[in-house]
Design a protein around this motif. Structure first.
Motif, PDB file in Angstrom:
ATOM      1  N   CYS A  60       0.841  -1.205   0.000  1.00  0.00           N
ATOM      2  CA  CYS A  60       0.000   0.000   0.000  1.00  0.00           C
ATOM      3  C   CYS A  60       0.876   1.256   0.000  1.00  0.00           C
ATOM      4  O   CYS A  60       0.602   2.214  -0.723  1.00  0.00           O
ATOM      5  N   ILE A  61       1.919   1.226   0.809  1.00  0.00           N
ATOM      6  CA  ILE A  61       2.839   2.368   0.882  1.00  0.00           C
ATOM      7  C   ILE A  61       3.528   2.562  -0.464  1.00  0.00           C
ATOM      8  O   ILE A  61       3.638   3.690  -0.965  1.00  0.00           O
ATOM      9  N   GLU A  62       3.968   1.480  -1.065  1.00  0.00           N
ATOM     10  CA  GLU A  62       4.689   1.555  -2.332  1.00  0.00           C
ATOM     11  C   GLU A  62       3.824   2.112  -3.458  1.00  0.00           C
ATOM     12  O   GLU A  62       4.333   2.747  -4.378  1.00  0.00           O
ATOM     13  N   ARG A  63       2.525   1.903  -3.399  1.00  0.00           N
ATOM     14  CA  ARG A  63       1.642   2.466  -4.425  1.00  0.00           C
ATOM     15  C   ARG A  63       1.657   3.995  -4.380  1.00  0.00           C
ATOM     16  O   ARG A  63       1.339   4.650  -5.357  1.00  0.00           O
ATOM     17  N   TYR A  64       2.020   4.541  -3.239  1.00  0.00           N
ATOM     18  CA  TYR A  64       2.178   5.995  -3.127  1.00  0.00           C
ATOM     19  C   TYR A  64       3.619   6.401  -3.437  1.00  0.00           C
ATOM     20  O   TYR A  64       4.005   7.545  -3.216  1.00  0.00           O
ATOM     21  N   ASP A  65       4.412   5.429  -3.929  1.00  0.00           N
ATOM     22  CA  ASP A  65       5.802   5.650  -4.302  1.00  0.00           C
ATOM     23  C   ASP A  65       6.625   6.167  -3.120  1.00  0.00           C
ATOM     24  O   ASP A  65       7.455   7.046  -3.257  1.00  0.00           O
ATOM     25  N   LYS A  66       6.375   5.621  -1.971  1.00  0.00           N
ATOM     26  CA  LYS A  66       7.104   6.012  -0.766  1.00  0.00           C
ATOM     27  C   LYS A  66       7.655   4.753  -0.114  1.00  0.00           C
ATOM     28  O   LYS A  66       7.132   3.668  -0.279  1.00  0.00           O
ATOM     29  N   SER A  67       8.685   4.912   0.666  1.00  0.00           N
ATOM     30  CA  SER A  67       9.257   3.764   1.374  1.00  0.00           C
ATOM     31  C   SER A  67       8.744   3.749   2.808  1.00  0.00           C
ATOM     32  O   SER A  67       8.259   4.752   3.310  1.00  0.00           O
ATOM     33  N   LYS A 121     -12.096   7.491   2.613  1.00  0.00           N
ATOM     34  CA  LYS A 121     -12.231   8.945   2.450  1.00  0.00           C
ATOM     35  C   LYS A 121     -11.441   9.455   1.237  1.00  0.00           C
ATOM     36  O   LYS A 121     -11.901  10.354   0.538  1.00  0.00           O
ATOM     37  N   VAL A 122     -10.267   8.867   0.974  1.00  0.00           N
ATOM     38  CA  VAL A 122      -9.466   9.317  -0.181  1.00  0.00           C
ATOM     39  C   VAL A 122      -9.773   8.512  -1.445  1.00  0.00           C
ATOM     40  O   VAL A 122      -9.186   8.774  -2.492  1.00  0.00           O
ATOM     41  N   GLY A 123     -10.649   7.536  -1.339  1.00  0.00           N
ATOM     42  CA  GLY A 123     -11.018   6.745  -2.509  1.00  0.00           C
ATOM     43  C   GLY A 123     -10.001   5.683  -2.888  1.00  0.00           C
ATOM     44  O   GLY A 123      -9.934   5.263  -4.038  1.00  0.00           O
ATOM     45  N   ASP A 124      -9.221   5.230  -1.910  1.00  0.00           N
ATOM     46  CA  ASP A 124      -8.201   4.195  -2.157  1.00  0.00           C
ATOM     47  C   ASP A 124      -8.815   2.832  -1.823  1.00  0.00           C
ATOM     48  O   ASP A 124      -8.672   2.311  -0.722  1.00  0.00           O
ATOM     49  N   SER A 125      -9.497   2.254  -2.807  1.00  0.00           N
ATOM     50  CA  SER A 125     -10.225   0.999  -2.580  1.00  0.00           C
ATOM     51  C   SER A 125      -9.287  -0.181  -2.336  1.00  0.00           C
ATOM     52  O   SER A 125      -9.638  -1.116  -1.617  1.00  0.00           O
ATOM     53  N   GLU A 126      -8.089  -0.156  -2.932  1.00  0.00           N
ATOM     54  CA  GLU A 126      -7.141  -1.263  -2.739  1.00  0.00           C
ATOM     55  C   GLU A 126      -6.610  -1.279  -1.305  1.00  0.00           C
ATOM     56  O   GLU A 126      -6.553  -2.332  -0.669  1.00  0.00           O
ATOM     57  N   THR A 127      -6.235  -0.125  -0.796  1.00  0.00           N
ATOM     58  CA  THR A 127      -5.772  -0.059   0.603  1.00  0.00           C
ATOM     59  C   THR A 127      -6.904  -0.444   1.544  1.00  0.00           C
ATOM     60  O   THR A 127      -6.688  -1.182   2.503  1.00  0.00           O
ATOM     61  N   LYS A 128      -8.089   0.021   1.260  1.00  0.00           N
ATOM     62  CA  LYS A 128      -9.247  -0.326   2.091  1.00  0.00           C
ATOM     63  C   LYS A 128      -9.441  -1.841   2.114  1.00  0.00           C
ATOM     64  O   LYS A 128      -9.613  -2.442   3.180  1.00  0.00           O
ATOM     65  N   ARG A 129      -9.387  -2.470   0.938  1.00  0.00           N
ATOM     66  CA  ARG A 129      -9.579  -3.926   0.850  1.00  0.00           C
ATOM     67  C   ARG A 129      -8.510  -4.673   1.646  1.00  0.00           C
ATOM     68  O   ARG A 129      -8.809  -5.594   2.412  1.00  0.00           O
ATOM     69  N   ILE A 130      -7.266  -4.260   1.470  1.00  0.00           N
ATOM     70  CA  ILE A 130      -6.161  -4.914   2.180  1.00  0.00           C
ATOM     71  C   ILE A 130      -6.321  -4.749   3.689  1.00  0.00           C
ATOM     72  O   ILE A 130      -6.161  -5.714   4.450  1.00  0.00           O
TER      73      ILE A 130
END
Length: 169
Positions: A60-67, A121-130
């Motif tokens: 999930c963090i990596e999808r935001y291109d962050k470590s 709230k931010v519309g991040d369905s993948e993070t929500k699912r995980i």
């Protein structure tokens, strides 16, 4: 990045550090449990889940291109080691370990509920699912600990009151 997304990323990093801490605590607990095979087995199973949870949060963090945060992860691991070492010399470690694990599971549950709401709230369905998947695993572990606490306490007192007999079992 919007403020809500910043919080989501920060809280995901916190969750990753929390899972790293949980991994250290569970490894330490499992390595010292001798007379409670059912608890050891469940801890080892949850340890595998925890490793997977850590990787899923990291994705999930990596999808935001962050470590992930090295500082938070390192701090979490040190706290877990300190907690693990603190219980080594305690004759009632199994009971205290169950209490600490139960409390920690509920902290994780609360964290994942906050992450789910924020991801929504931010519309991040993948993070929500995980996070929903992980939440179900944490709730299952908390329920297992709650269900088995009375039996564990009974076994502890039986061993404590009859040490010679329990060493033969």
């Amino acid at each position: 990045m919007e403020t809500v997304e910043k919080h989501l990323l920060e809280w995901l990093r916190d969750a990753h550090a929390m899972e790293q801490q949980a991994e250290q605590m569970l490894k330490s607990q499992a390595s010292r449990i001798e007379n409670y095979p059912q608890i050891r087995q469940r801890i080892e199973q949850h340890l595998d889940q925890t490793r997977s949870q850590s990787k899923r949060v990291e994705s999930c963090i990596e999808r935001y291109d962050k470590s992930t945060s090295f500082t938070k992860d390192a701090t979490g691991k040190m706290a877990a080691m300190a907690q693990a070492v603190g219980g080594v010399f305690s004759s009632d470690e199994i009971v205290k370990g169950c209490i600490a694990s139960y409390a920690f599971e509920h902290m994780e549950i609360a964290s994942y509920k906050a992450l789910i709401a924020t991801a929504e709230k931010v519309g991040d369905s993948e993070t929500k699912r995980i996070c929903e998947e992980i939440l179900a695993e944490e709730e299952a572990m908390a329920a297992w600990l709650e269900q088995h606490a009375p039996q564990t306490i009974d076994e502890y007192f039986e061993r404590d009151m009859h040490p010679q007999e329990s060493s033969k079992r």
